[in-house]
Design a protein around this motif. Structure first.
Motif, PDB file in Angstrom:
ATOM      1  N   ARG A 199       0.624  -1.250   0.057  1.00 66.51           N
ATOM      2  CA  ARG A 199       0.165  -0.275   0.293  1.00 66.51           C
ATOM      3  C   ARG A 199       0.463   1.256   0.069  1.00 66.51           C
ATOM      4  NH1 ARG A 199      -2.249  -3.555  -0.848  1.00 66.51           N
ATOM      5  NH2 ARG A 199      -5.028  -4.326  -0.033  1.00 66.51           N
ATOM      6  N   GLU A 200       0.260   2.427  -0.407  1.00 66.78           N
ATOM      7  CA  GLU A 200       1.083   3.147  -0.350  1.00 66.78           C
ATOM      8  C   GLU A 200       1.625   3.753   1.427  1.00 66.78           C
ATOM      9  OE1 GLU A 200       2.773   4.925  -3.047  1.00 66.78           O
ATOM     10  OE2 GLU A 200       1.353   3.821  -4.768  1.00 66.78           O
ATOM     11  N   LYS A 201       0.816   3.272   1.823  1.00 70.82           N
ATOM     12  CA  LYS A 201       0.542   3.846   2.934  1.00 70.82           C
ATOM     13  C   LYS A 201       2.489   3.391   3.776  1.00 70.82           C
ATOM     14  CE  LYS A 201      -3.092   5.318   4.506  1.00 70.82           C
ATOM     15  NZ  LYS A 201      -4.721   4.887   5.467  1.00 70.82           N
ATOM     16  N   LEU A 202       2.207   2.549   3.193  1.00 77.10           N
ATOM     17  CA  LEU A 202       2.908   1.859   3.512  1.00 77.10           C
ATOM     18  C   LEU A 202       4.524   1.764   2.732  1.00 77.10           C
ATOM     19  CD1 LEU A 202       5.075  -0.931   5.070  1.00 77.10           C
ATOM     20  CD2 LEU A 202       4.222  -1.898   2.512  1.00 77.10           C
ATOM     21  N   VAL A 203       4.521   2.504   1.809  1.00 75.29           N
ATOM     22  CA  VAL A 203       6.039   3.349   1.551  1.00 75.29           C
ATOM     23  C   VAL A 203       6.147   4.468   2.307  1.00 75.29           C
ATOM     24  CG1 VAL A 203       7.093   4.396  -0.680  1.00 75.29           C
ATOM     25  CG2 VAL A 203       5.123   1.702  -0.527  1.00 75.29           C
ATOM     26  N   LEU A 204       5.117   5.139   2.271  1.00 75.33           N
ATOM     27  CA  LEU A 204       4.773   6.788   3.398  1.00 75.33           C
ATOM     28  C   LEU A 204       5.734   6.461   4.462  1.00 75.33           C
ATOM     29  CD1 LEU A 204       2.233   8.829   2.038  1.00 75.33           C
ATOM     30  CD2 LEU A 204       4.260   8.529   1.173  1.00 75.33           C
ATOM     31  N   GLY A 205       5.576   5.156   5.445  1.00 72.69           N
ATOM     32  CA  GLY A 205       5.946   4.853   6.816  1.00 72.69           C
ATOM     33  C   GLY A 205       4.901   5.534   7.589  1.00 72.69           C
ATOM     34  N   ASN A 206       3.800   4.879   7.134  1.00 66.66           N
ATOM     35  CA  ASN A 206       3.093   4.200   8.290  1.00 66.66           C
ATOM     36  C   ASN A 206       2.787   3.367   9.361  1.00 66.66           C
ATOM     37  OD1 ASN A 206       0.128   3.686   8.949  1.00 66.66           O
ATOM     38  ND2 ASN A 206       0.067   5.554   7.974  1.00 66.66           N
ATOM     39  N   PRO A 207       2.839   3.780  10.377  1.00 67.30           N
ATOM     40  CA  PRO A 207       3.301   3.265  10.856  1.00 67.30           C
ATOM     41  C   PRO A 207       1.476   1.449  11.347  1.00 67.30           C
ATOM     42  CG  PRO A 207       3.972   4.442  12.855  1.00 67.30           C
ATOM     43  CD  PRO A 207       2.969   5.101  11.256  1.00 67.30           C
ATOM     44  N   TRP A 236      13.105  -1.899  -0.118  1.00 69.12           N
ATOM     45  CA  TRP A 236      13.456  -0.516   0.438  1.00 69.12           C
ATOM     46  C   TRP A 236      12.930  -0.051  -1.147  1.00 69.12           C
ATOM     47  CZ3 TRP A 236      17.975   0.024   2.630  1.00 69.12           C
ATOM     48  CH2 TRP A 236      18.732  -1.139   3.149  1.00 69.12           C
ATOM     49  N   SER A 237      12.920   1.290  -0.503  1.00 74.31           N
ATOM     50  CA  SER A 237      11.875   2.447  -1.724  1.00 74.31           C
ATOM     51  C   SER A 237      13.685   3.021  -1.977  1.00 74.31           C
ATOM     52  CB  SER A 237      11.168   3.180  -1.097  1.00 74.31           C
ATOM     53  OG  SER A 237      11.690   4.044  -0.200  1.00 74.31           O
ATOM     54  N   SER A 238      13.393   3.710  -2.923  1.00 73.33           N
ATOM     55  CA  SER A 238      14.559   4.551  -3.759  1.00 73.33           C
ATOM     56  C   SER A 238      15.149   5.494  -2.578  1.00 73.33           C
ATOM     57  CB  SER A 238      14.152   5.041  -5.074  1.00 73.33           C
ATOM     58  OG  SER A 238      13.430   6.232  -3.980  1.00 73.33           O
ATOM     59  N   GLU A 239      14.549   5.415  -1.479  1.00 75.56           N
ATOM     60  CA  GLU A 239      15.089   6.534  -0.157  1.00 75.56           C
ATOM     61  C   GLU A 239      15.502   6.011   0.663  1.00 75.56           C
ATOM     62  OE1 GLU A 239      11.899   9.247  -0.443  1.00 75.56           O
ATOM     63  OE2 GLU A 239      12.148  10.164  -1.625  1.00 75.56           O
ATOM     64  N   GLY A 242       1.966   2.013  -8.898  1.00 81.09           N
ATOM     65  CA  GLY A 242       3.724   1.865  -9.411  1.00 81.09           C
ATOM     66  C   GLY A 242       4.803   2.474  -8.760  1.00 81.09           C
ATOM     67  N   THR A 243       4.828   2.432  -7.335  1.00 81.30           N
ATOM     68  CA  THR A 243       5.775   2.999  -7.005  1.00 81.30           C
ATOM     69  C   THR A 243       6.574   1.758  -7.104  1.00 81.30           C
ATOM     70  OG1 THR A 243       4.192   4.717  -6.046  1.00 81.30           O
ATOM     71  CG2 THR A 243       6.627   4.130  -4.999  1.00 81.30           C
ATOM     72  N   PRO A 244       7.578   1.758  -7.353  1.00 90.67           N
ATOM     73  CA  PRO A 244       8.765   0.380  -7.600  1.00 90.67           C
ATOM     74  C   PRO A 244       9.592   0.208  -5.798  1.00 90.67           C
ATOM     75  CG  PRO A 244       9.798   2.731  -8.112  1.00 90.67           C
ATOM     76  CD  PRO A 244       8.316   2.831  -8.162  1.00 90.67           C
ATOM     77  N   LEU A 245       9.355  -0.570  -5.342  1.00 83.59           N
ATOM     78  CA  LEU A 245      10.395  -0.871  -4.377  1.00 83.59           C
ATOM     79  C   LEU A 245      11.240  -2.432  -4.302  1.00 83.59           C
ATOM     80  CD1 LEU A 245       7.495  -1.077  -1.840  1.00 83.59           C
ATOM     81  CD2 LEU A 245       9.467   0.571  -1.922  1.00 83.59           C
ATOM     82  N   LEU A 246      12.068  -2.714  -3.787  1.00 89.55           N
ATOM     83  CA  LEU A 246      13.412  -3.874  -3.998  1.00 89.55           C
ATOM     84  C   LEU A 246      12.033  -4.457  -2.275  1.00 89.55           C
ATOM     85  CD1 LEU A 246      14.916  -3.781  -6.097  1.00 89.55           C
ATOM     86  CD2 LEU A 246      16.623  -3.613  -3.860  1.00 89.55           C
ATOM     87  N   PHE A 247      12.833  -5.448  -3.064  1.00 88.32           N
ATOM     88  CA  PHE A 247      12.173  -7.304  -2.134  1.00 88.32           C
ATOM     89  C   PHE A 247      13.393  -7.871  -1.628  1.00 88.32           C
ATOM     90  CE2 PHE A 247      10.909 -11.404  -1.092  1.00 88.32           C
ATOM     91  CZ  PHE A 247       9.851 -10.874   0.273  1.00 88.32           C
ATOM     92  N   GLU A 248      13.946  -7.901  -0.280  1.00 91.53           N
ATOM     93  CA  GLU A 248      15.253  -8.332  -0.453  1.00 91.53           C
ATOM     94  C   GLU A 248      15.446  -9.352   0.916  1.00 91.53           C
ATOM     95  OE1 GLU A 248      19.460  -6.673  -0.082  1.00 91.53           O
ATOM     96  OE2 GLU A 248      17.778  -6.032   2.021  1.00 91.53           O
ATOM     97  N   GLY A 249      16.003 -10.465   0.303  1.00 94.18           N
ATOM     98  CA  GLY A 249      15.666 -11.867   1.511  1.00 94.18           C
ATOM     99  C   GLY A 249      17.289 -12.557   1.656  1.00 94.18           C
ATOM    100  N   TYR A 250      17.002 -12.397   3.068  1.00 91.85           N
ATOM    101  CA  TYR A 250      18.852 -12.896   3.386  1.00 91.85           C
ATOM    102  C   TYR A 250      18.573 -14.811   3.391  1.00 91.85           C
ATOM    103  CZ  TYR A 250      20.319  -8.243   4.615  1.00 91.85           C
ATOM    104  OH  TYR A 250      20.258  -7.013   3.948  1.00 91.85           O
TER     105      TYR A 250
END
Length: 418
Positions: free
Chosen positions: A52-60, A85-88, A150-158
């Motif tokens: 969700r876009e709120k997730l990208v904005l850091g909404n708790p 990750w977002s670009s920021e 359409g906001t790009p994010l990076l899903f990263e797994g260890y």
């Protein structure tokens, strides 16, 4: 048979090592490919629908909702940590201490975030910071996903390298036994074939040697017959004629002119006899013995004096050789001297034989016209070239060195039998 088994065993070991290495590399790639596939499935099928876009904005609240709905689905054995990750900044992490903070993504992550696809890195600086466990034991795999807007994010797994290695072993193990079994079967099937082929090659080589020796023996027998016929026929007749003419020339009542003619005729016959005897020596050489090699070689170069050529023979230590080796030396020397007299137009010929008790060496050196080393072998040097096969079969080595205008050197080297 033991030699074939040894060769087969060495071949099997080499093949097993090589195929194991290749199979291990293939298993490594496959195990890592599985981890990448897991990451892509989790990114696109689990994380993607929950974005969700709120997730990208850091909404708790959005972060908490994402965590509650996704955490159970991220519970994969090889997966030790998940980041978004977002670009920021770091949008989400199951290590919440770092969520919302800004980090340097690194070029690999930036490329995937901008261009899409999946990438991987091993224990970079970011991983060392975010992972509470030993980051050296992980590989970080990241896949690009997008929010509904359409906001790009990076899903990263260890992913645990230990677990990936275990999976690699599971992939590799069946292939290892298949490979080893196939190679053993191949060895069992090929070894008898190689043995048969080698036996055939060996038999062919022995047959070639037998035919060569038979040819030489037949040639020697024919030479002996011709020499015997000449000696018992023409030579004896000419010798008898010489004696008769010499006796006739001693008659007192002969005129001086007739007597001189008879002496001239007798000398001509004697010269012919010398030439015939030299020809007989070439057609069939005398029985060569090691202790008589020096005198035999001296007889061989005798015709050189009649041609105004200075010839010499030096023999040292030849008594350590066998009669067979002495005969080989004589035959090679015969061909070398014959070629020199016929074609080289030398002023000197030197025949040298020496032995140190371990090897017997013959050298025939002339100062004649020589020939170019890169020139095609002339047909008139066939006899010396033909000697090469005989020398090789006797365990020796024959070398001919020459250059135009610089003469020729023929060198034979053969081991002395203990």
């Amino acid at each position: 048979m033991a030699r074939f088994l040894a060769i087969g065993a060495v071949t099997l070991v080499v093949l097993v090592v090589a195929t194991n290495l290749l199979a291990g590399q293939a298993a490594d790639r496959e195990a890592l490919a599985e981890a990448r596939t897991i990451n892509e499935v989790l990114a696109e099928s689990v994380a993607g629908p929950l974005l969700r876009e709120k997730l990208v904005l850091g909404n708790p609240a959005a972060i908490d909702a994402f965590n509650r709905r996704a955490v159970d689905q991220f519970d994969v054995q090889v997966l030790s940590q998940v980041n978004l990750w977002s670009s920021e900044r770091l949008v989400y992490s199951d290590n919440p201490v770092f969520a919302g903070q800004e980090f340097e993504l690194g070029q690999e992550r930036q490329d995937v975030l901008e261009n899409g696809g999946t990438g991987q890195v091993y224990t970079d600086e970011t991983a060392q910071t975010l992972l509470t466990e030993d980051a050296d034991g992980t590989v970080q795999i990241f896949t690009r996903i997008e929010t509904p807007r359409g906001t790009p994010l990076l899903f990263e797994g260890y992913y645990s390298l230990e677990d990936i290695e275990e999976r690699r072993a599971q992939i590799y193990r069946p292939f290892m036994w298949i490979i080893v079994g196939a190679l053993v079967l191949l060895l069992v099937l090929v070894t008898p074939i190689l043995r048969v082929l080698t036996k055939q090659v060996t038999s062919a080589a022995k047959e070639r040697e037998r035919l060569l020796r038979a040819g030489l023996e037949a040639s020697d027998a024919e030479r002996r017959r011709i020499a015997r016929d000449l000696h018992d026929g023409v030579v004896q007749d000419l010798a008898g004629t010489s004696f008769s003419i010499a006796a006739a020339a001693r008659e007192p009542e002969l005129a001086d002119g007739v007597r001189a003619s008879l002496h001239a005729a007798n000398q001509a016959i004697r010269d012919t006899l010398k030439s015939l005897r030299a020809l007989l020596a070439e057609i069939h050489p005398p029985e060569i013995q090691a202790d008589g090699l020096a005198s035999s070689l001296a007889d061989l170069i005798a015709p050189a004096g009649a041609l105004g050529i200075q010839a010499s023979v030096s023999v040292e230590g030849a008594e350590t050789a066998t009669d067979t080796q002495a005969a080989l030396v004589w035959r090679v020397a015969q061909e070398a001297v014959r070629n020199a007299l016929r074609h080289a137009h030398p002023s000197t010929i030197a025949v040298t034989v020496r032995s140190d008790g371990k090897k017997l060496v013959l050298e025939v050196v002339d100062d004649g016209v020589g020939f170019a080393a890169d020139a095609a072998p002339a047909a008139d040097r066939y006899g010396l070239r033909g000697m090469s096969s005989l020398v090789r079969d006797s365990g020796g080595r024959l070398e001919v060195r020459s250059s135009a205008g610089e003469g020729t050197a023929v060198r034979l080297e053969v081991g002395v039998d203990a």
